[in-house]
Design an enzyme around this catalytic site. Sequence first.
Site, mmCIF file in Angstrom:
data_model
loop_
_atom_site.group_PDB
_atom_site.id
_atom_site.type_symbol
_atom_site.label_atom_id
_atom_site.label_comp_id
_atom_site.label_asym_id
_atom_site.label_seq_id
_atom_site.Cartn_x
_atom_site.Cartn_y
_atom_site.Cartn_z
ATOM 1 N N CYS A 9 -23.018 -51.511 -17.353
ATOM 2 C CA CYS A 9 -22.267 -50.399 -16.761
ATOM 3 C C CYS A 9 -23.170 -49.762 -15.716
ATOM 4 O O CYS A 9 -24.395 -49.752 -15.871
ATOM 5 C CB CYS A 9 -21.879 -49.361 -17.819
ATOM 6 S SG CYS A 9 -20.511 -49.872 -18.874
ATOM 7 N N SER A 10 -22.569 -49.230 -14.658
ATOM 8 C CA SER A 10 -23.392 -48.675 -13.579
ATOM 9 C C SER A 10 -23.843 -47.251 -13.830
ATOM 10 O O SER A 10 -24.851 -46.805 -13.297
ATOM 11 C CB SER A 10 -22.656 -48.763 -12.239
ATOM 12 O OG SER A 10 -21.347 -48.289 -12.375
ATOM 13 N N THR A 11 -23.105 -46.510 -14.678
ATOM 14 C CA THR A 11 -23.546 -45.155 -15.000
ATOM 15 C C THR A 11 -23.875 -45.068 -16.482
ATOM 16 O O THR A 11 -23.597 -45.999 -17.237
ATOM 17 C CB THR A 11 -22.462 -44.109 -14.656
ATOM 18 O OG1 THR A 11 -21.250 -44.455 -15.330
ATOM 19 C CG2 THR A 11 -22.205 -44.061 -13.168
ATOM 20 N N GLN A 16 -19.671 -43.856 -19.230
ATOM 21 C CA GLN A 16 -19.062 -45.165 -19.436
ATOM 22 C C GLN A 16 -19.469 -45.710 -20.800
ATOM 23 O O GLN A 16 -20.620 -45.579 -21.215
ATOM 24 C CB GLN A 16 -19.504 -46.148 -18.342
ATOM 25 C CG GLN A 16 -18.849 -45.887 -16.987
ATOM 26 C CD GLN A 16 -19.255 -46.944 -15.972
ATOM 27 O OE1 GLN A 16 -20.428 -47.112 -15.670
ATOM 28 N NE2 GLN A 16 -18.270 -47.654 -15.441
#
Length: 199
Positions: A9-11, A16
């Site tokens: 996940c990017s965050t 997330q």
Amino acid sequence: MEIYGYARCSTDETRQDINRQKRELKKLGVHSEQNMYWEYESGTKDDRVELNKLLNKVKQGDTIATTEVSRITRSTKQLCEIIELVQRKKIKLIIGAFVVDCTKGELDPMTEGMLKMMGVFAEMERNMISQRVKSGMAHAKAKGKSIGRPRLTVEKLPTSFIRHYPKYLAKEINQVELARLCNCSRQSISKYIKIYNTL
């Protein structure tokens, strides 16, 4: 022959939930938690710790599973490098329902072309999201709204961190293990430690 999974996940975990990807990876055949590599990092970053660990670990005949191309990378250049590695090491790459099998030979041109097209769309999607975010921030700033996340305080630290942090202080576990226990990134753990130490 092992089946490994990669989730990203990017965050961070407050915004997330990576567990959905983990559940999907189990459906794709990754039944061992030890064979699951996951992290909270940008998909465009090419020096991701957990991804690099996985790519270095796999050997001929092994399988890497991920839920979609954008999870393993949002960079067309990096995807091409991963495709080369898959062919060189003669492993299998499972991306959701799409299977790239190089265990018995070279990748056929049609499959390679489709995979690269998926990579192009993943990168394009990321660029469009980035553009929308920048536009939204500029609009909010013009209206006088504050930009950024609310400041994290000691009172808002995750309970999982509070529960496992004493093990870290006692040197029973390191930061990577603490991050896994708390189901968050190492960057978040470093931030939590810094905030906790202000007490």
